[in-house]
Enzyme design. Structure first.
Site, PDB file in Angstrom:
ATOM      1  N   HIS A  53     -56.919  74.487   1.351  1.00 14.91           N
ATOM      2  CA  HIS A  53     -57.748  75.038   0.274  1.00 14.91           C
ATOM      3  C   HIS A  53     -59.022  75.638   0.879  1.00 14.91           C
ATOM      4  O   HIS A  53     -59.433  75.273   1.989  1.00 14.91           O
ATOM      5  CB  HIS A  53     -58.130  73.937  -0.724  1.00 14.91           C
ATOM      6  CG  HIS A  53     -56.995  73.510  -1.598  1.00 14.91           C
ATOM      7  ND1 HIS A  53     -57.141  72.601  -2.624  1.00 14.91           N
ATOM      8  CD2 HIS A  53     -55.679  73.871  -1.586  1.00 14.91           C
ATOM      9  CE1 HIS A  53     -55.971  72.429  -3.228  1.00 14.91           C
ATOM     10  NE2 HIS A  53     -55.068  73.173  -2.601  1.00 14.91           N
ATOM     11  N   GLU A  55     -62.168  75.165   0.324  1.00 14.11           N
ATOM     12  CA  GLU A  55     -63.221  74.218   0.692  1.00 14.11           C
ATOM     13  C   GLU A  55     -62.898  73.529   2.014  1.00 14.11           C
ATOM     14  O   GLU A  55     -63.764  73.341   2.868  1.00 14.11           O
ATOM     15  CB  GLU A  55     -63.396  73.147  -0.390  1.00 14.11           C
ATOM     16  CG  GLU A  55     -63.756  73.689  -1.753  1.00 14.11           C
ATOM     17  CD  GLU A  55     -62.537  73.941  -2.631  1.00 14.11           C
ATOM     18  OE1 GLU A  55     -61.533  74.495  -2.136  1.00 14.11           O
ATOM     19  OE2 GLU A  55     -62.593  73.586  -3.817  1.00 14.11           O
ATOM     20  N   CYS A  83     -60.817  70.811  -6.562  1.00 10.92           N
ATOM     21  CA  CYS A  83     -59.784  69.871  -6.988  1.00 10.92           C
ATOM     22  C   CYS A  83     -60.180  68.474  -6.474  1.00 10.92           C
ATOM     23  O   CYS A  83     -61.113  68.335  -5.683  1.00 10.92           O
ATOM     24  CB  CYS A  83     -58.422  70.307  -6.423  1.00 10.92           C
ATOM     25  SG  CYS A  83     -58.223  69.999  -4.648  1.00 10.92           S
ATOM     26  N   CYS A  86     -60.352  68.194  -2.567  1.00  6.13           N
ATOM     27  CA  CYS A  86     -61.512  68.849  -1.966  1.00  6.13           C
ATOM     28  C   CYS A  86     -62.806  68.127  -2.328  1.00  6.13           C
ATOM     29  O   CYS A  86     -63.718  68.040  -1.502  1.00  6.13           O
ATOM     30  CB  CYS A  86     -61.561  70.316  -2.384  1.00  6.13           C
ATOM     31  SG  CYS A  86     -60.228  71.279  -1.636  1.00  6.13           S
TER      32      CYS A  86
HETATM   33 ZN   LIG Z   1     -58.882  71.813  -3.364  1.00  2.83          ZN
END
Ligand SMILES: [Zn+2]
Length: 150
Positions: A53, A55, A83, A86
């Site tokens: 992801h 991040e 999410c 993260c």
């Molecule tokens: Zn994430």
């Protein structure tokens, strides 16, 4: 703090993700003096990695840059509410301040769902500022998912 400037960098990353056929989310890690330490966007398809992801990519880049496993005193800007995975990584990294764009009622883990930073298992709570550049972040994602459905 020049939030709009750093959020613009995050949006550049989100656009780069979209061009590469990835989910258009971008992130940037900035130190206390406003130095950009790490940029990231979603690379799940490119890396064949479900954890790639925006991040995580930005945090990894910043840690490599500093040669350390923590980013205390640093701020993370991301175009969408992180999410749960993260959010936990942001806590592990000891990020000072999290600034995000659109709220994500379905997949977010900061202001929605498990609200990771409010859990007793979470030992670091960053300052959280949501809704910066929200409209742009939201329309970018909507356009992406709409294009995929057509
Ligand atoms: Zn994430």
């Amino acid at each position: 703090m020049d939030a709009n400037k750093f959020m613009a960098l995050a949006f550049e990353q989100a656009n780069a993700a979209e061009k590469a056929g990835e989910v258009p989310i971008g992130a940037v890690v900035v130190d206390a003096r406003g130095r950009v330490l790490g940029l990231g966007h979603n690379r799940n398809r490119e890396r064949l990695d479900p954890t790639a992801h925006a991040e995580i990519e930005a945090i990894r880049a910043a840690c490599q840059n500093l040669g350390q496993a923590r980013l205390d005193g640093c701020d993370l800007y991301v175009t969408l509410e992180p999410c749960p995975m993260c959010a936990q990584a942001i806590a592990f990294a000891q990020i000072r301040r999290l600034v995000f764009g659109a709220y994500d009622p379905k997949g977010g883990g900061v202001e929605h769902g498990p609200r990771i930073f409010n859990q007793s298992s979470c030992h670091h709570q960053p300052e959280v500022i949501g809704g910066i550049g929200e409209t742009e972040a939201g329309s970018l994602l909507r356009a992406f998912f709409q294009a995929r459905r057509d």
